[in-house]
Design a protein around this motif. Structure first.
Motif, PDB file in Angstrom:
ATOM      1  N   THR A 185       0.862  -1.173   0.000  1.00  0.00           N
ATOM      2  CA  THR A 185       0.000   0.000   0.000  1.00  0.00           C
ATOM      3  C   THR A 185       0.900   1.226   0.000  1.00  0.00           C
ATOM      4  N   VAL A 186       0.701   2.085  -0.996  1.00  0.00           N
ATOM      5  CA  VAL A 186       1.587   3.224  -1.207  1.00  0.00           C
ATOM      6  C   VAL A 186       0.751   4.486  -1.406  1.00  0.00           C
ATOM      7  N   LEU A 187       1.169   5.584  -0.793  1.00  0.00           N
ATOM      8  CA  LEU A 187       0.597   6.901  -1.065  1.00  0.00           C
ATOM      9  C   LEU A 187       1.519   7.570  -2.075  1.00  0.00           C
ATOM     10  N   ALA A 216     -19.586   3.444  10.653  1.00  0.00           N
ATOM     11  CA  ALA A 216     -20.210   3.207  11.955  1.00  0.00           C
ATOM     12  C   ALA A 216     -20.586   1.743  12.153  1.00  0.00           C
ATOM     13  N   GLU A 217     -20.569   0.967  11.068  1.00  0.00           N
ATOM     14  CA  GLU A 217     -21.030  -0.415  11.148  1.00  0.00           C
ATOM     15  C   GLU A 217     -19.915  -1.447  11.059  1.00  0.00           C
ATOM     16  N   ILE A 218     -18.651  -1.011  10.987  1.00  0.00           N
ATOM     17  CA  ILE A 218     -17.568  -1.978  10.876  1.00  0.00           C
ATOM     18  C   ILE A 218     -16.902  -2.173  12.233  1.00  0.00           C
ATOM     19  N   SER A 219     -16.329  -3.378  12.425  1.00  0.00           N
ATOM     20  CA  SER A 219     -15.595  -3.646  13.676  1.00  0.00           C
ATOM     21  C   SER A 219     -14.378  -4.511  13.387  1.00  0.00           C
ATOM     22  N   THR A 220     -14.598  -5.774  13.010  1.00  0.00           N
ATOM     23  CA  THR A 220     -13.500  -6.677  12.677  1.00  0.00           C
ATOM     24  C   THR A 220     -13.764  -7.327  11.328  1.00  0.00           C
ATOM     25  N   PHE A 221     -12.698  -7.916  10.758  1.00  0.00           N
ATOM     26  CA  PHE A 221     -12.807  -8.577   9.458  1.00  0.00           C
ATOM     27  C   PHE A 221     -12.155  -9.952   9.530  1.00  0.00           C
ATOM     28  N   ALA A 222     -12.630 -10.870   8.687  1.00  0.00           N
ATOM     29  CA  ALA A 222     -12.118 -12.242   8.690  1.00  0.00           C
ATOM     30  C   ALA A 222     -10.730 -12.348   8.064  1.00  0.00           C
ATOM     31  N   ALA A 223     -10.363 -11.382   7.227  1.00  0.00           N
ATOM     32  CA  ALA A 223      -9.037 -11.363   6.593  1.00  0.00           C
ATOM     33  C   ALA A 223      -8.472  -9.951   6.716  1.00  0.00           C
ATOM     34  N   ASP A 224      -7.182  -9.797   6.434  1.00  0.00           N
ATOM     35  CA  ASP A 224      -6.546  -8.480   6.492  1.00  0.00           C
ATOM     36  C   ASP A 224      -7.237  -7.504   5.537  1.00  0.00           C
ATOM     37  N   VAL A 225      -7.372  -6.249   5.965  1.00  0.00           N
ATOM     38  CA  VAL A 225      -7.975  -5.219   5.119  1.00  0.00           C
ATOM     39  C   VAL A 225      -7.187  -3.919   5.228  1.00  0.00           C
ATOM     40  N   ASP A 226      -7.312  -3.102   4.191  1.00  0.00           N
ATOM     41  CA  ASP A 226      -6.929  -1.706   4.247  1.00  0.00           C
ATOM     42  C   ASP A 226      -8.219  -0.903   4.254  1.00  0.00           C
ATOM     43  N   LEU A 227      -8.261   0.165   5.035  1.00  0.00           N
ATOM     44  CA  LEU A 227      -9.449   1.008   5.133  1.00  0.00           C
ATOM     45  C   LEU A 227      -9.066   2.444   4.789  1.00  0.00           C
ATOM     46  N   VAL A 270     -16.404   4.354   4.244  1.00  0.00           N
ATOM     47  CA  VAL A 270     -15.040   3.824   4.323  1.00  0.00           C
ATOM     48  C   VAL A 270     -14.839   2.854   3.158  1.00  0.00           C
ATOM     49  N   VAL A 271     -13.764   3.080   2.413  1.00  0.00           N
ATOM     50  CA  VAL A 271     -13.397   2.180   1.316  1.00  0.00           C
ATOM     51  C   VAL A 271     -12.601   1.030   1.930  1.00  0.00           C
ATOM     52  N   VAL A 272     -13.056  -0.195   1.672  1.00  0.00           N
ATOM     53  CA  VAL A 272     -12.435  -1.382   2.259  1.00  0.00           C
ATOM     54  C   VAL A 272     -11.757  -2.195   1.164  1.00  0.00           C
ATOM     55  N   ARG A 273     -10.436  -2.353   1.284  1.00  0.00           N
ATOM     56  CA  ARG A 273      -9.686  -3.202   0.362  1.00  0.00           C
ATOM     57  C   ARG A 273      -9.412  -4.507   1.097  1.00  0.00           C
ATOM     58  N   HIS A 274     -10.215  -5.555   0.757  1.00  0.00           N
ATOM     59  CA  HIS A 274     -10.024  -6.874   1.336  1.00  0.00           C
ATOM     60  C   HIS A 274      -8.844  -7.547   0.624  1.00  0.00           C
ATOM     61  N   TRP A 275      -7.893  -8.062   1.392  1.00  0.00           N
ATOM     62  CA  TRP A 275      -6.726  -8.711   0.781  1.00  0.00           C
ATOM     63  C   TRP A 275      -6.941 -10.187   0.488  1.00  0.00           C
TER      64      TRP A 275
END
Length: 197
Positions: free
Chosen positions: A45-47, A156-167, A191-196
């Motif tokens: 992940t790069v800016l 407001a509705e996110i907490s944990t994820f089953a796999a690594d994510v970028d938000l 929130v934009v969620v990038r599921h890996w």
């Protein structure tokens, strides 16, 4: 090896440490902040900050896939233009041509696949390239040439994820990497969620 801690950054923090680099196939330099990389460097992940008038005249391809979320400005590539509110999705070995910016452009970029390997000209097995609208729900579904998926959720509705994510929280202009099972930072709004995976 999976990271065990949540990493979070303000992508407009003046304390960000920018490094000058020359994107593959380009004569002009840009600037980048490496936000995270997996232990084997197959996900990164790069800016990136492109200067006004940056261009890559060369046509070519590379083995890594790339997903670019433009935060400000605009970047053109292969006849497509990515602006804020859109995601440029570049599959592995997609033909990249006529790449450039007219104004200074800042983008959050997700790479998947081994780094390096830029080659001039189109690949025999070229992937596709396109711009997707960033709106609530699926942006780039799973099951294609790129691992994981991209979607937009309510922060407001996110907490944990089953796999690594970028938000990336669009209103807060904040990014985080959250390992599987770890609690995500709490911010309201899209929130934009990038599921890996």
């Amino acid at each position: 090896m999976t990271e065990q801690a949540v990493t979070e950054k303000d992508l407009y923090d003046e304390a960000l440490e920018w490094t000058s680099f020359a994107p593959a196939g380009a004569e002009q330099k840009a600037e980048m902040v490496m936000l995270r990389a997996s232990a084997d460097a197959t996900s990164r992940t790069v800016l990136v900050r492109f200067p006004e008038g940056w261009k890559r005249a060369m046509t070519g391809h590379q083995p890594a896939g790339e997903e670019m979320l433009v935060l400000e400005g605009a970047l053109a590539m292969s006849g497509e233009t990515c602006r804020p509110g859109s995601l440029l999705v570049v599959e592995p070995r997609a033909t990249r041509s006529q790449t450039g910016t007219q104004v200074e452009t800042r983008a959050l970029v997700w790479f998947s696949g081994a780094p390096g390997g830029w080659a001039e000209g189109p690949a025999d097995d070229a992937g596709t390239l396109g711009v997707h609208t960033v709106a609530s729900g699926a942006v780039r579904p799973a099951g294609g040439a790129l691992p994981g998926s991209v979607e937009v959720l309510d922060g407001a509705e996110i907490s944990t994820f089953a796999a690594d994510v970028d938000l990336y929280w669009t209103a807060e202009r904040r990014w985080a990497h959250v390992p599987a099972g770890e609690a995500a930072p709490a911010y309201d709004g899209p929130v934009v969620v990038r599921h890996w995976a």
